[in-house]
Structures are given as C-alpha cells and as structure tokens.
Design an enzyme around this catalytic site. Structure first.
Site, mmCIF file in Angstrom:
data_model
loop_
_atom_site.group_PDB
_atom_site.id
_atom_site.type_symbol
_atom_site.label_atom_id
_atom_site.label_comp_id
_atom_site.label_asym_id
_atom_site.label_seq_id
_atom_site.Cartn_x
_atom_site.Cartn_y
_atom_site.Cartn_z
ATOM 1 N N GLU A 291 44.227 30.226 32.035
ATOM 2 C CA GLU A 291 44.210 30.768 33.091
ATOM 3 C C GLU A 291 44.171 30.257 34.629
ATOM 4 O OE1 GLU A 291 42.343 34.811 32.755
ATOM 5 O OE2 GLU A 291 40.692 33.587 31.810
ATOM 6 N N ASP B 16 45.896 35.804 35.786
ATOM 7 C CA ASP B 16 45.328 35.012 36.577
ATOM 8 C C ASP B 16 46.031 33.715 36.869
ATOM 9 O OD1 ASP B 16 42.984 36.418 37.383
ATOM 10 O OD2 ASP B 16 42.111 36.275 35.252
ATOM 11 N N HIS C 212 43.269 45.861 36.883
ATOM 12 C CA HIS C 212 42.570 46.292 35.587
ATOM 13 C C HIS C 212 43.003 47.942 35.329
ATOM 14 C CE1 HIS C 212 41.386 42.235 35.280
ATOM 15 N NE2 HIS C 212 41.410 42.443 33.812
ATOM 16 N N CYS D 213 48.249 36.281 26.588
ATOM 17 C CA CYS D 213 47.891 37.610 26.710
ATOM 18 C C CYS D 213 47.973 38.202 28.068
ATOM 19 C CB CYS D 213 46.446 37.590 25.862
ATOM 20 S SG CYS D 213 45.533 36.623 26.980
#
Ligand code: PEP
Ligand code: MG
Length: 571
Positions: A431, A455, A189, A502
């Site tokens: 995911e 993921d 992240h 996304c």
C-alpha cells in the site's frame, strides 16, 4: 425539496427522518448575575435534568449494550451527586455572583486538569467523566440538546459532519437506516464499515449538516451518491421502486452463493471478504465468501479503554478461523493510525497522521503490543488456515524485523510446549508505492502480497482518502495505479507466490475486468460486493481481459481507461 451530491459509499436506498449527530455549540460566557439564589436553583434544575437523562441512557445501555457500557453512565451519575464537585460550583455562583454555566465550567476545568496530571489511570478516567458530565449539564443550562443515537426509537437517517469508525460501530442497525456526512471518501473507514453493515451511505456531501434539520425527510441514495431533503411524494415513490428493483437484483445475485468464481473460459479466482469483527462472518457466509482476505484487527482494539488481552484476541482469532472451516483467513496485524485512533495509547497528535507513526511502524516500536497480538495469532493458528499479513510495509528491513519478532514468539511458544501450525503463510500489504516498486525483491521473501489500493492510491496520487475535495484523485483506473498493480502481480508470480487485493478497488466493476486480465489471484472486498463480482467474472473471458489489460496500460488517462473498459465489456 433540495438535493445534495456526495460520494456513494454504501449501496442501497434509505428513506427516513433525519437525526442529526452534531455536537451543539457549548461555548460558555461569563455573566454577572444579581439573584444568586435563583441562579443556584437554575443550576440545580439543570443538574436534575441531566441526572434524569443519564438514568434513562444507563437503563437503555444496560438492556441493549450490556452492563459494562451501562457502568460508564453509572459513573457519570456518581459525579453529578458528588458534593466535592457541586458545592464549590454553588459557592462560586453565590460569592462571585457569576452565572451557573461559567461557575460550572471553571470548577470542572480545575478538577479535570488536576486529575489529568496525576499519574494514575483511575484518576485520568475520572477526568474524562467530569468533562462529559459538565457538557451535559451545560447543554441543559444553555437549552441545547446533545444528540444520543442510543436513545433513538424510530427509523432514522443519521446526519453528521463525520463519523469515526467507532461511532459507526455503535450505530443501531434496527433504527439507523442510512447515513450521510459532510466529509469523508469512499475509502474512509466509516464508509467501509457501512458497507459491511449493509447500511446505505452517502459521504462527503460538504453540506449535509448545514442543509438538513432534525426531522426532515431524507432519501439517501447509496447507489448514485444523491441525498434528497424533504422530497416530493412522487420522488419518494420513484425511490421505493428503485429500492425494490435493487432488492430483486440482489436476489438474482444470491443464486450464485454456492457457485465457484470461474471466468467464462474456465479460470478460477478466489473471492474473499474483508471483515472488521467476528460478527461479520455471518455476512461472509450469506454472500458466498471463499475466504477472508483481510481481517482488520484494529477494531478489536477500538471502543474500549485499554488494550485487548492475549486471551481476548485468541478467542476472536480462533472464532474466525473455526468459523471459516479451513478456508483461508488473512489476518492483518494492528493497523492503527490515520483515521483509526486509540485514545488510550495517548499518542501525540501528528500533523499528518496518514504519513505518521502508524501500523507496523508503531508495532515495531511498541513491541509489547505487537508480541501480544502475534502470540494470540500463533496460538489460534492450529484452529484453521491462518495467514498473517503486516500492514504499511515500506522497506524490506521493516518486513525482516517484523518477521524476526514473529519467529521469536513462535519459538518461545514451542519451547513452552504450545502447539503452533507449521503452515502459516506470511505476507504483506502493498500500500506504499516504494513497496510496489520493489515488489520483485519483496517477492523473494514473502509468501504473498495483498494490494491495499485504498492507501496505495492515496499515497501514489498524494490525495488524502478522507478529504472529499481531493476525492477526484482517488483514481483506481489511473494507468499509474494499474502499472503498479501489474508490477506487484508479475513479481509475485515470478517467484511462484500469489497476489491478492484487499483495497476497495478489488470489488469495483470497472477494475475487475482489468484485474482479472492482469492475473490477480484473490479479490477481497466488502462481503456485500462478492456476489455481484462473481456474477461479473462469470461473464468475462480471462484471455480477452488479458488483452484489454495490456491495452489500457498504455493509455494516458483514467477517462480513457474507463472508456476502453466500457466498450470492451457489454453485459
Ligand atoms: C488499503 O489500504 O487498501 C486497505 C485495505 O487497508 P485500510 O483500508 O484498512 O487502510
Ligand atoms: Mg491501508
């Protein structure tokens, strides 16, 4: 002059002096001393230096970050002036004839464990204050420095072992020109945030903190993943040229800001942006985002010491919906866990946080947290085009439970006379491989899918997205991943639903032709990738990409897929 190779995490070139954000070793040893009066003076000197330092930080924080951040340092200053803490330390030095750092550590550990055991939030915060302040005074006694990026006053490149998402959020964009870390991958992240903040970054170099000293001149090449330490004048000049060429290329792409995203044969797709805070809206507009494909709401919950209230959340959601002026906004409900922690929830440490109690799993159990968020979202829904998305859905039962809670909250609001939009679409992130495999069943019940490849790849390949040693397995073009993506898109279309993506793969130049060919409807990415993707799609022919996608799905390896795409696309 030396070079490190890492993972290009955020594009662009940064050239500046290194600033190490590395915790020094503050291990304390017990020593016997002879002159306890001199030792007490040494302690008082360290105390005064720590106070002076904290006063500076408090003043700077007050000016630049606001009074609530300054209040944290004010609390630290109070601790340092508290005779109930200071007197026992000095007594210990005198009576036991031990060194000051040992007396300080022993005394503060005692207070910390006493306060932590109290079932009182205020006392627990005091424990944290004492722990922080102790570290600062010990650093002065040991003669080592604790880094503090908020005190930086010149352009720097931050060098760290790792940066948590909240460290990244606090980087001052005026001075921090780039960063490089030892660990992390393209989809950790901090890397994702670097992209939205437009800070060039190279992560996962393995050796940045061991090879780079404070003040070294560093080049961070966020285009290739190279980091140069104390480069020659020629190399600096070469990089200045690369940097200006990159800026010129960006200016070319910028011409497409108000153009639609249409393939050469007239097929329209939506290019949306991933955001982490309402502040990111500016970047979305500057880069021509056609919607928000993923709002990671967990950032609203981070960098604070308690949960955001319904009102605070409502304000953020409303601002985003209004800011997007009717364009679609997909808001993902809280996805905490993995590399995004919320210390104030006091969740037990887990062996495998990415496989643990996170996201929708936590929300279904801690329903107060979930319901507050859903109420805020439902109330905000009348201010724009809201779509709600649940993260980490592994089974249909989870989806149904989450949906039932949403419906309950909706009904409660309506009963209270509060307006709620009638057209909120409800979707899920795909995911987890089980969900991709069961996409046909899900498609009958959800309004849309958004494929979270960060993921999905991690779980399909069993490769931790944070671990640079297995980052070679982060393979978006693996036929295994492509087949799952195809299943999801086809399942959606069969039920007349739309499918987006996304994960970072949606903005990847090699993946885009295949995704266009597979019929992906919405591509959501870091805002800074949108114009480049638009430029690419405008050159591609959707029908041809359909054939390309069909052919790569039957290939055996990632390498073969890359080769096939490269030979099919000559720009
Ligand atoms: C994903 O997993 O692809 C995703 C978009 O979510 P996050 O990166 O926040 O886990
Ligand atoms: Mg995810």
């Amino acid at each position: 002059m030396s070079k490190l190779i890492g993972i290009a995490a955020s594009s662009g070139i940064a050239i500046a002096k290194a600033y190490r954000l590395v915790e020094p070793d503050l291990t304390v040893e017990k020593k016997e001393i002879e002159d306890s009066a001199a030792e007490v003076l040494r302690f008082q000197d360290a105390l005064n230096k720590a106070k002076a330092e904290l006063e500076k930080i408090r003043d700077r924080a007050g000016k630049e970050l606001g009074q609530d951040k300054a209040a944290i340092f004010e609390a630290h200053l109070l601790v340092l002036s508290d005779p109930e803490l200071i007197a026992p330390i000095e007594d210990k030095v005198k009576t036991e004839k031990v060194n000051a750092e040992y007396a300080l550590k022993e005394t503060s550990d005692m207070f910390v464990s006493m306060f932590e055991q109290m079932d009182n939030e205020y006392m627990q915060e005091r424990a944290a204050d004492i722990r922080d302040v102790t570290k600062r005074v010990i650093s002065h006694l040991l003669g080592v420095q604790i880094p503090n990026p908020s005190m930086v006053t010149e352009e720097v490149i931050v060098v760290a072992e790792d940066l948590t998402p909240s460290d990244t959020a606090q980087l001052n964009r005026t001075y921090v020109k780039g960063f490089t870390t030892d660990i992390g991958g393209r989809t950790s992240h901090s890397a994702i945030m670097a992209r939205s903040m437009e800070i060039p970054a190279v992560v996962g170099t393995k050796a940045a903190t061991s090879e780079i000293s404070n003040g070294d001149l560093v080049i961070v090449d966020g285009l290739t993943g190279e980091v140069h330490i104390n480069p020659s004048a020629e190399l600096v000049e070469k990089y200045q040229k690369i940097s200006s060429d990159f800026e010129a290329q960006k200016a070319e792409w910028a011409k497409l800001v108000n153009e639609p995203t249409v393939s050469a044969d007239g097929h329209h797709v939506e290019l949306a942006a991933n955001i982490g805070t309402p502040k990111d809206l500016k970047g979305v507009k500057e880069n021509g985002g056609e919607g928000i494909g993923l709002y990671r709401t967990e950032f609203l919950y981070m960098d604070r010491d308690q949960l955001p209230t319904e009102e605070e959340q409502f304000t953020a959601y409303k601002a985003i919906l209004e800011g997007m002026e009717g364009k679609p906004v997909v808001v993902r409900t809280l996805d905490i866990g993995g590399d995004k922690e919320l210390p104030y929830l006091n969740l037990p440490k887990e062996m495998n946080p990415f496989l643990g109690f996170r996201a929708i799993r936590l929300c279904l159990e801690e329903q107060d947290i979930f319901r507050t968020q859903l109420r805020a979202l439902l109330r905000a829904s009348i201010h724009g085009n809201l779509k709600i998305m649940f993260p980490m859905i592994a089974t249909l039962v989870e989806f149904r439970e989450a949906k039932a809670i949403l419906e309950e909250e909706k009904q409660l609001l309506i009963n209270e006379g509060i307006a709620v939009s009638k057209d909120i679409e409800l979707g899920i992130m795909v995911e987890i491989p089980s969900t991709a495999v069961m996409a046909e069943q899900f498609a009958k019940e959800v309004d849309f899918f958004s494929i979270g490849t960060n993921d999905l790849i991690q779980y399909t390949m069993a490769a931790d997205r944070m671990n640079e040693r297995v980052s070679y397995l982060y393979q978006p073009y693996s036929p295994a991943i492509l087949r799952l993506v195809k299943m999801v898109i086809e399942a959606a279309h069969k039920e007349g639903k739309w499918a987006g993506m996304c994960g970072e793969m949606a903005g990847d130049e090699t993946a885009i032709p295949i995704l266009l060919g597979l019929g992906l409807d919405e591509f959501s990415m870091s805002a800074t990738s949108i114009l480049k993707a638009r430029s690419l799609i405008r050159h591609l022919n959707k029908a041809e990409m359909g054939q390309l996608a069909e052919s790569v799905l039957s290939l055996s390896t990632t390498e073969e897929v890359i080769e096939a795409v490269n030979s099919a696309i000559k720009l």
